[in-house]
Design an enzyme around this catalytic site. Structure first.
Site, mmCIF file in Angstrom:
data_model
loop_
_atom_site.group_PDB
_atom_site.id
_atom_site.type_symbol
_atom_site.label_atom_id
_atom_site.label_comp_id
_atom_site.label_asym_id
_atom_site.label_seq_id
_atom_site.Cartn_x
_atom_site.Cartn_y
_atom_site.Cartn_z
ATOM 1 N N LYS A 133 1.268 -0.860 0.206
ATOM 2 C CA LYS A 133 -0.130 -0.135 0.035
ATOM 3 C C LYS A 133 1.161 1.229 0.014
ATOM 4 O O LYS A 133 1.867 1.531 0.325
ATOM 5 C CB LYS A 133 -1.214 -0.082 1.173
ATOM 6 N N SER A 459 -13.461 -15.377 -2.958
ATOM 7 C CA SER A 459 -14.011 -15.302 -4.268
ATOM 8 C C SER A 459 -13.604 -16.383 -5.287
ATOM 9 O O SER A 459 -12.422 -16.372 -4.843
ATOM 10 C CB SER A 459 -13.642 -13.919 -4.946
ATOM 11 N N HIS A 720 -2.484 -11.998 -7.735
ATOM 12 C CA HIS A 720 -1.966 -10.460 -8.286
ATOM 13 C C HIS A 720 -1.168 -11.241 -9.899
ATOM 14 O O HIS A 720 -1.085 -10.178 -9.999
ATOM 15 C CB HIS A 720 -1.530 -9.890 -7.591
ATOM 16 N N CYS A 752 -5.137 -13.879 -1.480
ATOM 17 C CA CYS A 752 -6.103 -13.324 -1.812
ATOM 18 C C CYS A 752 -7.326 -13.868 -2.670
ATOM 19 O O CYS A 752 -6.896 -15.170 -2.673
ATOM 20 C CB CYS A 752 -5.821 -12.124 -2.839
#
Length: 786
Positions: A133, A459, A720, A752
């Site tokens: 971040k 997900s 990612h 993730c």
């Protein structure tokens, strides 16, 4: 130190900065043109020539729009375009390229677009650069990797090319580059670097290359260059004395460079306090200060202002609320008074944004469905530029009751007394559960899971049919029954796939969710959502942050029906999936008329109701994701305690109302979590899954098994990147993790959620994950010495 009067003749003769100038602007395009071009190019649907044409057209349209808004003068508009990430751009500009990516470097030492994307997304052979971040925002940057022998050199002409291109489109923009001090403070030591090596050891070498870049831009005719130094607004690993010395060694030396354009140094994301006098004395021509999160500088702090032009960040660039313009005008007037008292020129002040406008959507003009009362209180990027232009032109004055000002937020939903009364009535008992040992035994008996249980974060890939069904339902061309059946069909497919792969704890795949925060915002009172309010998160990844304007409460269950349907399809446990209160706040535009902690408590209580309903419906594992826990951590250590207190409390409000046998999970990703391990522990979750693969397991170094006694799942697959990790690679990560936390507490999961991945790579990676887990489990079953 160098003073303004000793600057180069070229700089002294150049024009001052225009009276209104933001320090950055969204680069994705109002219709996400950048995202669409990139993803088409990556998928092979367009060639590089077409990709270059589309991105060139986006830049042309952006410059035209900024000129239309009043930024048509030379250097008024920042050239803040980037194909992927501004930190990666700066690293490539000076040759910071890890040895493992040597193959992407051309004969002249430069890296083309394909090489840039290889570093950002990884290749079949190499994982990408680590991503984390950007300060306390939801933007992610790529972490440069540098070593003592990295060949720093002028490796890119991109800044010169963009400036030259801007001249073709008008008066010319202001090139923007992450400053050398911030770049190296954000960098990490390359693998294999000697122990004790610090990227800052290369500061002098980096500054020398920056000087070459400035000379190139001067030769191209750029009157101004912007160097972003946000690291000055955050506590660093250096003392203030050492940071001041590094500032002089970097910015101060660049100010001595001949030839060069005039330099604007920005300091967004907070106040820089006693570093301001140091920066003003470096010899640069202009200094930007964030006056929304930092206070007005004192006369003493402005003592060395001299001829330096101040750029006053009076318009908040991170929120979507309209600026109270008379109040901003009063602060501008007071700043002018202080500058005059310090011996500077009150006229040499430009009005700006506090930070780059990359953190807000492009324009309100595209929004047609926001409630009128709410829309009247909002300002996106274009509207904020209108605000700084008005302030700079003197179109609004302190106390001007007829001038533009914020519309009070007093409409329905802003204040709900029942919500406030419930929050006020909470006690410490509402945030407590039984001791972990008691819970662990109850969960062991209830769930019957093996050591190293395998799961995913939530997900699964969202295929075209799922997105099409959601879109059709939203448009009204697919009725409720048809939509529900489409979602059920996808859930059944995902459950069957997970069983076939051999996962231990399943998820329903979240096909009904467009975004992990927006989905909840659409089902909670106190929120509004936009149609086109897209903001870049990283690369081509864009989100539409919701607008949290009022008191938050849950009118009805949100996820229970989907979770119970998924559980009905399998004897294996299925996790209920929720987004935590801190992340809902961090990834929304939040009301600024009450403390964040009060809003977080309201969200926590709304989620508490959902957790209770999931448990009552027979869901034995509930995951409440908090990937933004580290993201909102204040940049100054002195403010950490208060933030961590309310953020932990809101999570525990959401999760502490369940029985001992109900297992609470949380998930965290893509931040440097090492500094908040204590707060992660204080969340009191039974299992914490955490991003680890991309940072190569750094979080494990911060975990004290004795101090962190609960389950943990350090991610073993970087989702990612399109790269598929091998079973051997995953097994090696598991062995390392098992040695630190022990097999009885270790969970196996990706970094993730899988929404952005395709099914081919997802299935291959999960097969490798299960294969590696079984291999490592078998090793533990072999008696010692056998």
């Amino acid at each position: 130190m160098t003073t303004q009067t000793t600057q180069t003749t070229q700089a002294a003769k150049a024009a001052p900065l225009p009276a209104a100038t933001p320090v950055g602007y969204p680069r994705i395009g109002p219709g996400r043109e950048l995202k669409k071009a990139e993803e088409a190019y990556w998928a092979g649907r367009i060639d590089h020539a077409e990709f270059a044409r589309r991105t060139r057209e986006l830049r042309r349209a952006t410059r035209a729009r900024l000129a239309e808004l009043g930024l048509g003068a030379a250097a008024a508009a920042p050239e803040s375009f980037s194909l992927y990430d501004q930190v990666l751009d700066a690293a490539l500009a000076i040759g910071i390229i890890p040895d493992r990516f040597a193959s992407v470097v051309g004969p002249d030492g430069s890296v083309g677009d394909d090489g840039l994307f290889a570093l950002a997304r990884g290749t079949v052979e190499q994982p990408p650069l680590e991503m984390t971040k950007w300060f306390d925002t939801n933007y992610h940057y790529l972490v440069p990797e540098i070593g003592p022998d990295t060949d720093l050199h002028l490796a890119s002409q991109r800044l010169v090319e963009l400036f030259t291109e801007s001249l073709e489109d008008g008066a010319g923009t202001r090139p923007v580059l992450v400053g050398p001090l911030t770049l190296l403070l954000l960098a990490k030591a390359q693998d294999g670097a000697p122990e004790g090596f610090d990227p800052l050891d290369r500061l002098d070498d980096a500054v020398a290359v920056y000087a070459e870049i400035l000379a190139e831009l001067a030769a191209a005719g750029a009157p101004w260059v912007q160097l972003d130094e946000p690291a000055l607004a955050a506590d660093q690993r250096l003392t203030q004395t050492d940071l001041a010395d590094a500032l002089q060694r970097s910015v101060g030396r660049l100010a001595e460079t001949v030839p060069r354009p005039q330099l604007l140094v920005t300091t967004p994301y907070g106040g820089i306090d006693d570093l301001l006098p140091v920066l003003l004395a470096t010899g640069v021509e202009a200094v930007h200060v964030d006056l929304t999160r930092g206070g007005l500088p004192t006369v003493d702090q402005l003592a060395s202002v001299g001829d330096v032009q101040l750029v006053a960040g009076l318009v908040e660039g991170r929120s979507v609320w309209r600026t109270e313009l008379p109040t901003a005008a009063a602060r501008l007037a007071e700043l002018r008074t202080r500058v005059t008292a310090a011996g500077g020129s009150a006229d040499a002040i430009s009005v700006s944004t506090s930070v780059s406008l990359q953190h807000v959507p492009h324009t309100l003009d595209l929004e047609t469905s926001l409630p009128a009362e709410l829309a009247a209180t909002l300002a996106f990027a274009d509207e904020k530029i209108t605000e700084i232009v008005a302030l700079a032109a003197g179109d609004v004055h302190p106390g001007d009751i007829d001038g533009p000002r914020s519309v009070p937020r007093t409409f329905e939903g802003v204040r709900v007394d029942a919500v406030r009364e419930r929050a006020a009535a909470t006690t410490a008992a509402d945030t407590d559960r039984a001791e972990y040992a008691v819970r662990a035994e109850a969960q062991r008996q209830a769930l019957g899971l093996p050591d190293l249980p395998t799961t995913t974060i939530g997900s699964f890939p969202q295929v075209g049919e799922v997105r099409a069904a959601r879109a059709a339902h939203r448009k009204g061309t697919l009725d409720d029954a048809g939509y529900e059946q489409a979602m059920r069909d996808e859930i059944a497919r995902v459950i069957t796939l997970q069983e076939e792969l051999g996962l231990d704890v399943l998820v329903h795949g979240e096909p009904e969710r467009n975004d992990m925060v927006q989905y909840f915002a659409e089902n909670l009172e106190g929120f509004a959502t936009t149609e086109h309010g897209w903001v870049q998160s990283y690369g081509s990844r864009c989100t539409r942050p919701s607008i949290l304007f009022g008191d938050v409460h849950r009118p009805a269950p949100i996820t229970v029906g989907w979770a119970t349907y998924a559980q009905s399809l399998t004897p294996r446990p299925v996790k209920g999936m929720l987004t935590g209160p801190v992340t809902i706040l961090a990834w929304s535009f939040v009301r600024d008329d009450q403390p964040l902690g009060d809003t977080a408590d309201q969200v926590g209580l709304a989620l508490r109701d959902e957790v209770a309903d999931l448990e009552a419906a027979g869901i034995g594992i509930v995951q409440v994701d908090e990937p933004a826990l580290r993201e909102l951590l204040p940049l100054r250590v002195a403010q950490h305690e208060d933030y961590l207190d309310w953020s932990v409390r809101s999570f525990r409000l959401a999760t502490s109302g369940v029985q001992e046998a109900t297992q609470i999970h949380t998930h965290l990703c893509y931040s440097e979590f090492n500094v908040v391990v204590g707060a992660i522990d204080a969340l009191n979750a039974d299992v914490t899954s955490i991003e680890s693969a991309r940072s190569r397991g750094e979080i494990l170094e911060a975990i004290d098994p004795g101090a962190f006694p609960r389950g943990i799942g350090p991610g073993v697959w970087d989702i990612h990147s399109p790269r598929v990790p091998s079973a051997e690679e995953i097994a090696d990560q598991l062995r390392r993790a098992r040695a630190v936390v022990g097999p009885e507490r270790l969970w196996v999961n990706p970094d993730c959620g899988l929404k952005t991945r395709g099914y081919a790579e997802t299935e291959a990676s999960l097969r490798h994950l299960v294969q590696a887990t079984r291999e490592v489990r078998a090793e533990a079953e072999v008696p010692a010495g056998a």
